[in-house]
Enzyme design. Structure first.
Site, short mmCIF file in Angstrom:
data_model
loop_
_atom_site.label_atom_id
_atom_site.label_comp_id
_atom_site.label_asym_id
_atom_site.label_seq_id
_atom_site.Cartn_x
_atom_site.Cartn_y
_atom_site.Cartn_z
CB SER A 157 13.77 -12.53 -7.43
OG SER A 157 12.86 -11.50 -7.23
CG HIS A 184 15.68 -9.23 -8.28
ND1 HIS A 184 14.82 -9.76 -9.34
CD2 HIS A 184 16.67 -8.74 -8.83
CE1 HIS A 184 15.39 -9.62 -10.46
NE2 HIS A 184 16.36 -9.18 -10.41
CG ASP A 277 17.05 -9.91 -13.92
OD1 ASP A 277 17.76 -9.89 -15.02
OD2 ASP A 277 17.46 -9.22 -12.91
#
EC number: 3.1.1.61
Length: 347
Positions: A157, A184, A277
């Site tokens: 991310s 992400h 995540d």
């Protein structure tokens, strides 16, 4: 969250306050007050907060607290926030995820993502490596168009594109491995990412396409908009449904989908990023033989995501992007040495 004040936390258990504050920080939320009901009732003035999280073991013991909050703040108040389980397990990661959902219902999207300008800056990164990795003589160079038997999921991310670029730039050509990249990112920037990342690497990014078989040397970028899985014969396919969870692609779901097809030939490296995540699926696939590695904290743009995965106890290696690349080459070399020895012994 871009502006002060932060959230206020009221809990009559010290551990609950600590875990709420830790989780809020992991999601980039500032905390402007944290204390038990008595501290808030005796606080000089009234602390500013954009949202109040209240969790009590017995609400009937603190009847004055509710009136005090309602009389002194117009900010939303969330009563009855779930008690946090012990950190390090899947239940804790799920509790964090539920808390994130509640925070985002009130505050909007919290996760910070790399901007287009952040990604464009990667084009200026010097690809020179102090000690370039070479393909060992024990590793037979893999044909680029041959289906990959081993697939590594690269999950990232905020800060991930720079880390993943460094990782790929340090790998020698010809490794018998394919990659699935779950990043992400704002969907508008995926073309920029595909163009910039891997421009000078042996491993070029390509967008996922219906019917694609992951081949050695591929780095297949998972789309943001909807979930992708694999057919029984190993071809990528759209599911027609959005990724579960708050952000796409869901690294947890990517791990589960890749592991469903590749079994213990699916492994993962979790790079820089906010949130947690990957912390739910990583220990699940690790229990079936998959390797889980994480980026070392001090080299991350944001270390929350790899630290969350490491906290589950499933990470077998932690290092900088350069060290992770070196460990991958060594792991493949050791596997080839073992396979050659077994073939020789059986001859």
């Amino acid at each position: 969250m871009a502006s002060a004040p932060g959230v206020g936390i009221v809990a009559d258990a010290v551990l609950q306050r600590h875990r709420l504050q830790s989780a809020a920080g992991k999601f980039g939320v500032e905390v402007s007050f944290s204390g038990d009901p008595e501290r808030l009732l005796g606080y000089p003035g009234f602390p500013e907060a954009c949202l109040w999280l209240v969790t009590l073991r017995d609400e009937s013991d603190h009847s004055q607290l509710f009136d005090h909050l309602l009389e002194n703040t117009e900010a939303p108040v969330l009563f009855g926030v779930d008690q946090a389980p012990a950190p390090g397990g899947i239940d804790y990661s799920r509790w964090e995820r539920r808390l994130l959902g509640k925070l985002e219902q009130q505050l909007g999207q919290l996760e910070q993502l790399d901007s287009a300008s952040d990604i464009e800056e990667l084009a200026d990164m010097d690809r020179s490596v102090e000690a370039p990795l070479e393909l060992s003589s024990w590793i037979t160079p893999a044909a680029a168009d041959s289906p990959a038997r081993e697939v590594w999921v690269l999950g990232a991310s905020l800060g991930g594109p720079a880390a993943v670029k460094t990782f790929l730039d340090n790998l020698p050509a010809g490794l018998p491995v394919g990659f699935v990249y779950a990043q992400h990112i704002d969907s508008h920037f995926t073309q920029v990412l595909t163009r910039i990342l891997g421009r000078h690497a042996h491993y070029q990014l390509k967008a996922a396409e219906e019917g694609t078989v992951i081949c050695n040397g591929d780095v297949v970028l998972m789309p943001v908009e909807q979930e992708w899985s694999f057919t029984s014969d190993g071809k990528l396919t759209r599911t027609g449904r959005p990724w579960p969870g708050p952000y796409g692609p869901s690294i947890d779901q990517v791990l589960l989908n890749v592991a469903e097809h590749y079994q213990d030939h699916c492994h993962a490296v979790i790079f820089s990023g906010m949130g947690n995540d990957g912390a739910i699926a990583a220990p699940m696939i690790n229990s079936h033989g998959s390797r889980i590695w994480v980026q070392e904290s001090s080299s991350c743009g944001n270390s929350s995501m790899p630290e969350s995965v490491a906290a589950t106890g499933c990470a077998g290696f932690s290092g900088t992007p350069e060290q992770l690349a070196g460990e991958l080459v060594r792991t493949i070399e050791n596997h080839c040495l073992l396979r050659n020895r077994q073939q020789r012994d059986s001859a």
